[in-house]
Every structure is written in C-alpha cells, then in structure tokens.
Design an enzyme around this catalytic site. Structure first.
Site, PDB file in Angstrom:
ATOM      1  CE  LYS A 120     -15.669  22.225 -13.552  1.00 40.47           C
ATOM      2  NZ  LYS A 120     -14.383  22.650 -13.071  1.00 40.47           N
ATOM      3  CE  LYS A 125     -12.995  15.225 -15.362  1.00 40.85           C
ATOM      4  NZ  LYS A 125     -12.233  16.391 -15.125  1.00 40.85           N
ATOM      5  CE  LYS A 177      -9.855  17.610  -7.008  1.00 43.89           C
ATOM      6  NZ  LYS A 177      -8.854  18.658  -7.354  1.00 43.89           N
TER       7      LYS A 177
HETATM    8  P1  AMP Z   1      -8.536  18.989 -11.022  1.00 42.77           P
HETATM    9  O1  AMP Z   1      -8.930  18.004  -9.978  1.00 42.77           O
HETATM   10  O2  AMP Z   1      -9.597  19.143 -12.056  1.00 42.77           O
HETATM   11  O3  AMP Z   1      -8.013  20.275 -10.485  1.00 42.77           O
HETATM   12  O4  AMP Z   1      -7.323  18.314 -11.805  1.00 42.77           O
HETATM   13  C1  AMP Z   1      -5.968  18.406 -11.412  1.00 42.77           C
HETATM   14  C2  AMP Z   1      -5.098  17.597 -12.333  1.00 42.77           C
HETATM   15  O5  AMP Z   1      -5.462  16.212 -12.280  1.00 42.77           O
HETATM   16  C3  AMP Z   1      -5.240  18.004 -13.805  1.00 42.77           C
HETATM   17  O6  AMP Z   1      -3.989  17.856 -14.443  1.00 42.77           O
HETATM   18  C4  AMP Z   1      -6.214  17.003 -14.347  1.00 42.77           C
HETATM   19  O7  AMP Z   1      -6.098  16.803 -15.738  1.00 42.77           O
HETATM   20  C5  AMP Z   1      -5.803  15.751 -13.571  1.00 42.77           C
HETATM   21  N1  AMP Z   1      -6.948  14.835 -13.461  1.00 42.77           N
HETATM   22  C6  AMP Z   1      -8.134  15.103 -12.870  1.00 42.77           C
HETATM   23  N2  AMP Z   1      -8.954  14.028 -12.957  1.00 42.77           N
HETATM   24  C7  AMP Z   1      -8.255  13.070 -13.606  1.00 42.77           C
HETATM   25  C8  AMP Z   1      -8.552  11.733 -13.989  1.00 42.77           C
HETATM   26  N3  AMP Z   1      -9.723  11.174 -13.711  1.00 42.77           N
HETATM   27  N4  AMP Z   1      -7.588  11.034 -14.642  1.00 42.77           N
HETATM   28  C9  AMP Z   1      -6.381  11.591 -14.916  1.00 42.77           C
HETATM   29  N5  AMP Z   1      -6.046  12.843 -14.592  1.00 42.77           N
HETATM   30  C10 AMP Z   1      -6.965  13.581 -13.930  1.00 42.77           C
END
Ligand code: AMP
Ligand code: TRP
Length: 323
Positions: free
Chosen positions: A111, A191, A194
């Site tokens: 980041k 990965k 968002k």
């Molecule tokens: P975030 O969008 O970063 O707040 O992620 C929220 C949850 O979704 C966390 O547990 C992340 O590890 C999971 N997560 C986010 N992106 C992925 C992805 N591409 N594949 C699997 N899990 C994800």
C-alpha cells in the site's frame, strides 16, 4: 464452542473474493460458534477515500453479510466505529509492538508503494486489527490468505501481553477456506481486489449483463485444455475454483464435466451460475432501506459493547490503568 471474529473493509465494492474467501465461511461458523462480524470502517479510512461514499459502502457491505446468510440474532453484526473500545485497545496494544514488526508487513509495503506518502494510520493498521480480534478474546479468525501475516502478528501481540501483564488473551488462529485466494479476472497472478479496476472483480451487486461480460473477458491461459493447475494455468484454474465453490461440486468433477469443451463454454456456464447465485444480492438492494440496515448495525454494536467494555476493563486493570 469458540469465539470467532472477522471483518471486511467497506471500501469499494464487496466482491466474489470476499464472498468465497471469507463471508461464506462465516455463515457456516455461526452455527456452532459465538461469532462477531464487523464492518471495519476505521480500517477503510487508512487509505484515501471519499467520505460521501463511505456510508453507502457500509450499508452495502452490511446488506451483503445479511443476504449471504449472517443472522444478526445469532451473531453479533456491527460497525467498528460504533464501539470506541476498539481504538482504545489499539492504543494500549500499540505500546507493545516494535515498529519493525509493522514496517515488514506485506500489505503495508504494497500500500505504501501504491499511495506513496505513508500515513501513521496505515502503519498502525495491523494493531487496530489485533485490537478488533483481542477485544472479544476471539480464538478463530476466518479470513483469506492475504490476512495470515496480520493474524500472526496478532498472536505475537497477544502472547507479549500475556507474558508482560499476565495471561488474558487466547492466541487466535486463522481459519482458511478453499476460497482463500480468488484471483483477479484481468491478471490471474494477483488476488481479486476491490481497489483494482472493476473489470478485475465481480461485485456481489453487479447486474447480469456485466457479470456475463466480465467473465467472458476474463484472462485465460494459452492452450485449450480445461485443467486445474494454479501454477501452469492460473486463469482457467481460478474459473474452475469459482465454479466448484459456487456449485458445491468438487473441482475434479467440474473438470470432468468440461472435458473436451472449450474455454468459452466454461465461461458461459460459469457466468450463468454466478448470475443465479448473485441475484438475491441485487434484489435486496431494492428491498431494504438504509435506515433499516443502520439499525441492525447499531443494535449489534450495543451487544458488542457489553463484551468489549468488560474485556477492556480487565486489560486496563492488568496494565495498572485503574485508579
Ligand atoms: P478486504 O476486502 O481486504 O477488507 O478483505 C475482507 C476479507 O476478504 C478478508 O478476510 C480477506 O482476506 C478476504 N479476501 C479479500 N480478497 C480476497 C480474495 N481475492 N480471495 C479470497 N479472500 C479474499
Ligand atoms: N484487514 C482485514 C482485510 O483487509 C480486515 C480486518 C480488519 C479484519 N479487522 C479484522 C479481518 C479483524 C479479520 C479480523 O481484509
């Protein structure tokens, strides 16, 4: 029965990676465990954001939890910033964390590269995450693979606290699912995220034509064979994994079903599957009002506070902060 804690940042659209990597698992865990599911808005403000969009994203994220099957009567579903004990505990825990432990975090390094001038909030992000988990003395944290390093740091913080002030925190364990890493549709070596361009992810609220178009354009590998091999064929393997997780079939079975068929056939079939699976999310957007959802989050925060206040008081007692 274990205590479970997890959260998603309400930044941007909640996507298929969040759903398959985290939220679907949360739904299963709530059957047997005491679960705290949080919308971590204080984490969402650690990178540049638009205040006007934040509330909309909070409401959409909460709606996604509810449609996915999080039951606000069984689990405690709440908004992080409504429980100020999170930030208070974060300060207390921060006094135990060497700065070097924070600067070596992969997510921080990535980041910083992206947002150039790093802010203290971004550096301290994993301390707040540890506070989220430890405030409820959670033992199990269902997350995607990218969060493992943060949970390991949380364990170190908990054990340092226990050694220094007396045993209080359990050492939380990450809980991974088969969907632990869903990949980007435009670059399957990364990965799904968002904060990438919208073509790279499927939002849970995408309309059918957009889902269809994104899946059909998904980057695949050279060759023709539909085979699960994440290293050699990351694009096709990602589509097969998504297909298996949504349909509830084994990957092997999906491979067999598509043997001899083209990439296009797999893509069309996956797009249809996703359009059906995600229909309830789109419909819910029209059916639920913002105020109804905010009410759920406020009620959840009241329940969370009962536990949070009790645990924080004990932490302060142990740290000598009670006069
Ligand atoms: P975030 O969008 O970063 O707040 O992620 C929220 C949850 O979704 C966390 O547990 C992340 O590890 C999971 N997560 C986010 N992106 C992925 C992805 N591409 N594949 C699997 N899990 C994800
Ligand atoms: N850092 C997590 C992410 O980006 C979100 C999060 C914040 C979280 N607090 C948490 C996840 C506590 C699990 C437990 O995905």
């Amino acid at each position: 029965m274990a205590i479970v804690f997890s959260g998603v940042r309400p930044s941007g659209e909640i996507h298929l990676g969040n759903y398959l990597g985290a939220i679907k698992v949360w739904v299963e865990l709530q059957r047997e465990h005491q679960c705290f599911y949080c919308i971590v808005d204080l984490h969402a403000i650690s990178t540049p954001y638009n205040p006007k969009d934040l509330k909309k994203n909070i409401v959409k994220t909460c709606l996604a939890y509810l449609v996915a099957g999080i039951d606000s009567k069984k689990s405690v579903l709440f908004l992080q910033s409504l429980v100020p004990e999170h930030t208070e505990l974060a300060w207390l825990l921060g006094t135990l964390v060497p700065v070097g432990d924070l600067t070596r975090m992969t997510q921080y390094k990535e980041k910083v590269k992206k947002h150039k001038q790093a802010k203290a909030g971004l550096l301290n992000y994993p301390i707040l995450q540890s506070a989220d988990i430890l405030l409820y003395r959670a033992e199990l944290v269902p997350v995607g693979r990218d969060q493992i390093q943060h949970i390991e740091l949380c364990r170190e913080i908990a054990s340092r606290f226990n050694r220094t002030f007396g045993k209080f925190f359990p050492l939380p364990k990450p809980f991974l699912s088969e969907g632990e890493k869903i990949r980007s549709l435009t670059d399957p070596t990364k990965k799904m995220s968002k904060t990438d361009n919208p073509q790279s992810y499927i939002s849970l609220f995408d309309p059918p034509d957009l889902i269809y178009q994104k899946i059909l354009k998904a980057v695949t590998d050279s060759g023709k064979e539909i085979r699960f091999s994440p290293l050699k064929k990351p694009g096709i393997s990602n589509l097969l994994l998504i297909y298996a997780l949504i349909s509830g079939k084994e990957i092997k079975k999906v491979e067999e079903d598509f043997e001899g068929k083209s990439y296009l056939e797999l893509k069309k079939s996956l797009a249809e599957l996703l359009i059906d699976e995600l229909e309830p999310f789109r419909l819910a957007l029209k059916e639920h009002s913002e105020s109804e959802i905010i009410k759920v989050l406020k009620e959840g925060a009241e329940k969370a506070k009962e536990v949070a206040q009790e645990n924080l008081a004990q932490v302060k007692e142990l740290m000598g902060l009670r006069v």
